[in-house]
Write a protein that holds these residues in place. Structure first.
Motif: not given
Lengths: 990, 194
Positions: A163, A594, B131-132, B178-179, B182-183, B186-187, B189-191, B194
């Motif tokens: 997203e 996600r 991304a979020g 922690g969340y 991790t987020w 992952c973001a 990886a998206s941007v 990879y």
């Protein structure tokens, strides 16, 4: 392997050096990179690509992109299976496996095709009236098996979806000539631009139409425009990106599909674009003409036939007839003839087609003016079309003989329908333009304007000038000030004449198809009108016209025009159905983005999270917090582990991580007045250094939370809420203070995460806490039950409260969160010789059940008022008003037969009554519910099972025998006091 | 004596270090930070004067921050400001403000342990956060020294652009540290694909 037998020898935007093998319905084929699945099938001579939804008629390709109603396929297998894609939109990849849907064993030979014999008894709405007796449900399974589309994958989706949020000055939707011109203008005006194109490449119709723009071939102009846009840092170009929803304040939602080579990383990406201005240049979709047997494979939109021939170098047929009421078909006919497709004739419904026909005649293509199709002929594909002259008004047959024209390709063009879905979603109103035979946007909206074909400008020169002007206007409105220069121009204006012609004159002996995907015929529309359905919305729902995967992109306009004819209205009076997102189907995966797995919802972690995991904590979600349900020990079952934890609390000392408990500071001169209004209990009499249990109600008098109010000073309280309730209690505090009682001088601060909380409980609790260095006098006299003290603990600031949830001597120790783990480990080490051990949420819940302590939302529901919990006296004694009090005076809240909180003792002490089991009034059915079990467990300390529940008039029925029912079993039980353990409270006050 | 644990040390998933390195992005965390929440009525002269007297400068307006001498004051809500005193005496200011606010409708609360602080630096920070996050966090839109309370990755986050560079500081509730880490990983990886 069948190889490209219908492929044109040269040309096309395919890469012939990259052959790709694929399977369709199990058979192997070969195509090229750059092909769509549809073009590759066509290149291999596959004419039947699907079966119709209801009658399983053989169907071929009609369109070239999202308008395709017939070629519904599912691709992949297992977890990667994707159903209900249109073959026209599937990019060909090596090893692609595609299957047709709604047929068996395949589209070519479908055993369900025999359903066509039942067509006379399967008219529109047949399921509403044909299968009523004895029950629809008798027939439903078979009908659902015979109908339907693809199968959903049975395995979890392994793909990744993302997203993104984006802000821009100008969002241009559509990368055709109008969209490119708009994006160029906005970019040159120095605006921040996003260009979204549905297809894999920019250019739109310029991929298959050949023109000169600014003196260069249109393909070169497209390439130059793309280079310029991509080279500009403030412009983002997205291809394979469908704008599928337009929401308030110009929020446009896009679905970007990754290129096949990149799908392993991210399959699709959801873009939420907030644009100051939107230019909708989504183009237009060619419209079919309704005539008998117009669903035979080989009947195709003229523009689609052209795109297959030019873009993909595929001959869609060997001998074509064009049926048209629009100029654009002539260009298509000439282009197909130039690529080796024999054009038998162009049949124009207009008596005088005008200059557009001259070029065709010049190319040797016969033009039959003033004629319309009587019917198509053929079995599994079109073989000929019979045309007849039209009368003067164009709605009746005229005089003259019918002509039979042999063909295997029937290209149809009834004009163009602007793609205005997002304009309508944004609240735009459509008006009917008779000269264009189309519904077009009435006006620009404040933040959205249409351009090009989407605004009814169907010629290339109009698209370019209109798009450029719209892009510049949008950029200026968004605040950009640079001048964009001159608009691109086409070398010669293409012809875009059209006459309204929706359907051939009625032939009652034959079926003429309006909506190919749902098998809706002209007769079905007539039936709907005969049954007095007049609204287009009702007709849509009754006939299913315009539903399903294609959402009627080729059928809606014809359906409403025919409805206008049948009801004697004009087209504007009929109106349109409501345009709703999504414009084109999107995956559920991209909507979830996600938010799956660990990101499904944010789970909070306590300062002891890592310790719990490192020491066998079985973590579960409790109220949005990841907490240890229990601690696993080698060789012990779950039940035995929980039993050991409870035993430690009852006989020695236990530690519980209570950090998630809400902690809200309430300060100010009116703090006590405020809390007295928020809680049922009287807080004015609460002394400094003392705590008081309180329950909170909503305005309906329903119990929504409970907790402990702790008075640190005359004007300073700390409110401890339930773990999951901190946020909503804090919000309620703020709402009442800001909206209802602004005169109260109170400040509230949510400090829930600032403090770690360790609950020390058990007969050795004091002994354990005393082992820590503290300046607080822990003696029972100095620090009695329900006391609160501020001091230091092992060198750090701490708040100690003598409250607990186990029924034992308890201390809640609060220290700054960063010291939580260290405090925990220190206590564990200090209490090792006492047999102290950590306990999880499960043990705590069982301990409080034994004690009869209430757990809001477990032992209460959305109807529970204080009197149901035995707190009616508190309410009666309190003089002041509080939130929810008025509602407690309602007759229903004062009923004596309400569900009341009690203990429930199974007659057999070994039976642990299931939570949720109902107290039944009669042993034999039917029996109403008299209440239910809310909490239940086996109690080692009591030597029997214990349960709590809500039972009708429970408090007045103490000792009464009852029966408890669950899943076919019934147990005798008795209503008892909810306080099973230590009724005197001596252990608490120790 | 109890040992202090940083928020991310309490988490188990993945790398316990907050550090994430990607092309155009570096994420680190401040292990210790000292944060005080000031609450009061900005129309109240006594409150304003007490802040100027003990913090050293005036209250910033909506979505703004002011920094001076190692202290930063960030606007949170119309009646709340977050004071970052990482380079000065937290206890001293806390005590001074508590005394100054006594008897008035103003309060100071130590929230140092309530929040986790992530430092994100590099030219592509905004891409990762967007991304979020629904807000426009591009450097052109998020002015230097602007502090906004918003949602990033569905959790309440204070996004503070510390200066003229594109670097931002994200403050999240300790329980989400922690969340969030991790987020962000992952973001990236998206941007960055990879």
């Amino acid at each position: 392997v069948r190889r490209n037998s219908w492929r044109i020898e040269d040309g096309g935007r395919i890469d012939r050096t990259q052959p790709l093998r694929f399977h369709f319905d199990g058979a192997p084929y070969e195509g090229f990179a750059g092909d769509s699945l549809a073009s590759a099938l066509l290149a291999n001579g596959v004419r039947i690509v699907g079966r119709s939804f209801k009658l399983h008629r053989p169907r071929g390709l009609v369109g070239g992109w999202s308008e395709e109603p017939n070629a519904i396929v599912q691709i992949g297998r297992g977890a990667h299976l994707v159903p209900n894609l249109k073959a026209t939109q599937v990019e060909l990849t090596e090893g692609l496996e595609a299957r047709s849907v709604n047929c068996w064993p395949n589209a070519r030979r479908d055993l369900f095709a025999s359903l066509q014999l039942l067509a006379p008894v399967l008219p529109a709405g047949f399921y509403y009236k044909t299968f009523k007796w004895p029950s629809w449900h008798w027939y439903e399974p078979a009908i659902r098996r015979a109908g339907g589309l693809g199968a959903a994958p049975a395995l979890p989706d392994p793909d990744r979806y993302e997203e993104r949020h984006e802000h821009c000055d100008v969002l241009v939707i559509g990368g055709g000539p109008a969209g490119l011109a708009a994006a160029l203008a906005a970019t040159r005006a120095a605006a921040r631009v996003v260009l979204a194109e549905d297809r894999p490449v920019l250019g739109g119709a310029l991929q298959w139409e050949e023109h000169l723009i600014d003196g260069q071939p249109s393909t070169e102009w497209v390439n130059a425009a793309e280079r310029e846009l991509r080279a500009t840092a403030t412009t983002r170009v997205l291809v394979r990106t469908t704008a599928f929803g337009c929401y308030d304040q110009n929020l446009v939602v896009l679905c970007e599909r990754s290129a096949p080579s990149a799908r392993a990383a991210v399959r699709e990406r959801l873009w939420q674009v907030r644009a100051k201005q939107v230019v909708l240049a989504a183009g237009a979709i060619e419209r079919p003409i309704v005539f008998p047997e117009n669903d035979l494979p080989g009947v195709m939109l003229a523009s689609a036939a052209l795109s297959y021939a030019v873009q993909y170098a595929v001959r869609p047929g060997r001998r074509a007839v064009f049926l048209t009421s629009a100029d654009s078909a002539y260009e298509a006919a000439a282009a197909l003839q130039a690529r080796g497709v024999a054009v038998a004739a162009v049949v124009d419904t207009r008596p005088a087609p005008g200059p557009a026909s001259l070029a065709a005649r010049g190319a040797g293509i016969p033009v039959i003016a003033g004629h319309a199709p009587l019917r198509a002929h053929g079995g599994r594909a079109v073989e000929a079309v019979e045309v007849c002259p039209l009368g003067g008004d164009g709605h009746r047959w005229g005089d003259g003989p019918a002509r039979l024209l042999g063909c295997d390709l029937l290209c149809v063009s009834g004009g163009w329908t602007p793609t205005v879905h997002l304009y309508s979603q944004a609240g735009g109103r459509l008006c009917y333009a008779p000269e264009r035979a189309a519904l077009i946007p009435a006006t620009d909206l404040g933040g959205l304007r249409c351009a090009g074909a989407a605004r009814g400008g169907f010629s290339l020169d109009r698209c370019l000038s209109d798009g450029f002007a719209a892009g510049y206007a949008a950029a200026r409105l968004a605040g950009a000030t640079a001048l964009p220069g001159a608009a691109p121009t086409a070398a010669a204006a293409s012809l875009a004449g059209v006459a309204a012609f929706w359907a051939s004159p009625r032939d009652r002996r034959a079926r003429a198809w309006v909506d190919l995907q749902n098998d809706v015929t002209r007769g079905d529309l007539e039936l709907a009108v005969r049954e007095n359905l007049r609204s287009i919305e009702h007709v849509k729902r009754y006939t299913t016209a315009g539903m399903a995967v294609d959402q009627g992109k080729t059928s809606n306009m014809n359906a409403l025009a025919l409805l206008a004819e049948l009801t004697g209205c004009d087209i504007p009076s009929v109106g349109t159905t409501t345009f709703r997102p999504p414009y084109d189907p999107v995956t559920l995966g991209v909507l979830a983005g996600r938010r799956v797995g660990g990101f499904y919802h944010p789970l909070r972690q306590t300062p002891l999270d890592r310790w719990h995991l490192e020491h066998g904590g079985i973590m579960e979600d409790f109220g949005g917090w990841r907490r240890p349900a229990w601690y696993a020990r080698a060789g012990c079952s779950r039940e035995e582990c929980i039993r050991q934890e409870k035993r430690a609390a009852r006989t020695a000392v236990s530690l519980f991580d209570g950090s998630p408990l809400g902690k809200i500071e309430v300060r100010g001169p009116d703090a006590v007045t405020f809390l007295n209004r928020m809680y049922v209990q009287d807080m004015r009499t609460l002394a400094v250094g003392r705590t008081r249990y309180g329950i909170m109600l909503n305005e309906h008098g329903i119990v929504i939370d409970d907790g402990v109010c702790m008075r640190l000073a005359a004007d300073h309280f700390v409110v401890s809420t339930t773990s999951g309730g901190a946020g909503r209690v804090f919000a309620a505090f703020e709402e009442w203070l800001q909206c209802e009682w602004p005169e109260l001088r109170v400040l509230v601060t949510n400090v829930s995460s600032a403090w770690a909380n360790v609950a020390v409980a058990g007969p050795r609790a004091r002994d354990l806490v005393e082992r820590l260095d503290t300046n607080v006098d822990l003696s029972a006299e100095a620090f009695p039950h329900l006391g609160i003290r501020c001091g230091t603990l092992a060198g750090v600031a701490a708040r100690l409260a003598r409250v607990g949830y186990t029924g034992e001597l308890s201390y809640e120790l609060n220290v700054p969160a960063g010291y939580g783990r260290s405090l925990w480990e220190t206590l564990l080490a200090a209490g090792a010789d006492f047999g102290g051990q950590p306990i999880g949420v499960e043990a705590l819940q069982q301990l409080r059940t034994e004690k009869g302590f209430l757990h809001v939302s477990t032992d209460t529901d959305g109807r529970t008022v204080p009197d149901d919990l035995g707190m009616g006296g508190i309410v009666a004694r309190k003089a002041e008003d509080f939130v929810g009090r008025r509602s407690l005076d309602r007759p229903d809240a004062r009923r004596t037969d309400r569900l009341q909180f009690v203990g429930i003792a199974a007659e057999d002490p070994a039976i642990v009554l299931p939570v949720g089991a109902h107290v039944i009034a009669r042993l034999r059915p039917p029996s109403g519910s008299e209440g239910f079990v809310t909490s239940s467990c086996a109690s080692e300390v009591l030597g029997r099972s214990v349960a709590l529940g809500l039972v009708r008039a429970g408090r007045s029925r103490m000792g009464e025998g009852i029966h408890v029912y669950s899943v076919g079993q019934v147990w005798p039980a008795r209503i008892v006091s909810p306080t099973w353990y230590d009724p005197s409270g001596a252990r608490l006050r120790a | 004596v109890l040992r202090h644990w940083a928020a991310l040390d309490e988490c188990v998933e993945g790398d316990r270090s907050a550090t994430i390195e990607a092309p155009g992005l570096l994420v680190t965390t401040r292990a210790r930070h000292d944060l005080l929440l000031l609450q009061g009525d900005p129309e109240d002269v006594a409150f304003r004067d007490a802040v100027v007297c003990h913090v050293g400068f005036a209250l910033p307006g909506p979505q703004c921050s002011l920094s001076l001498g190692g202290r930063t004051l960030m606007w949170m809500t119309p009646r709340e400001w977050l004071l970052d005193v990482s380079d000065s005496d937290r206890n001293g200011i806390h005590t001074a403000l508590t005394t100054a606010f006594a008897g008035t409708l103003a309060a100071v609360t130590d929230v140092s342990h309530a929040l986790a602080c992530f430092e994100l630096s590099g030219p592509r920070v905004h891409e990762v956060l967007m991304a979020g996050c629904r807000l426009d966090l591009t450097p052109a839109a998020l002015d230097p020294r602007r502090a906004v309370c918003t949602l990033v990755a569905d959790i309440p986050t204070i996004v503070w652009r510390r200066g003229d560079s594109s670097d931002v500081c994200c403050l999240v509730d300790r329980s989400y540290a922690g969340y969030f880490r991790t987020w962000v990983a992952c973001a990236c990886a998206s941007v960055f694909g990879y």
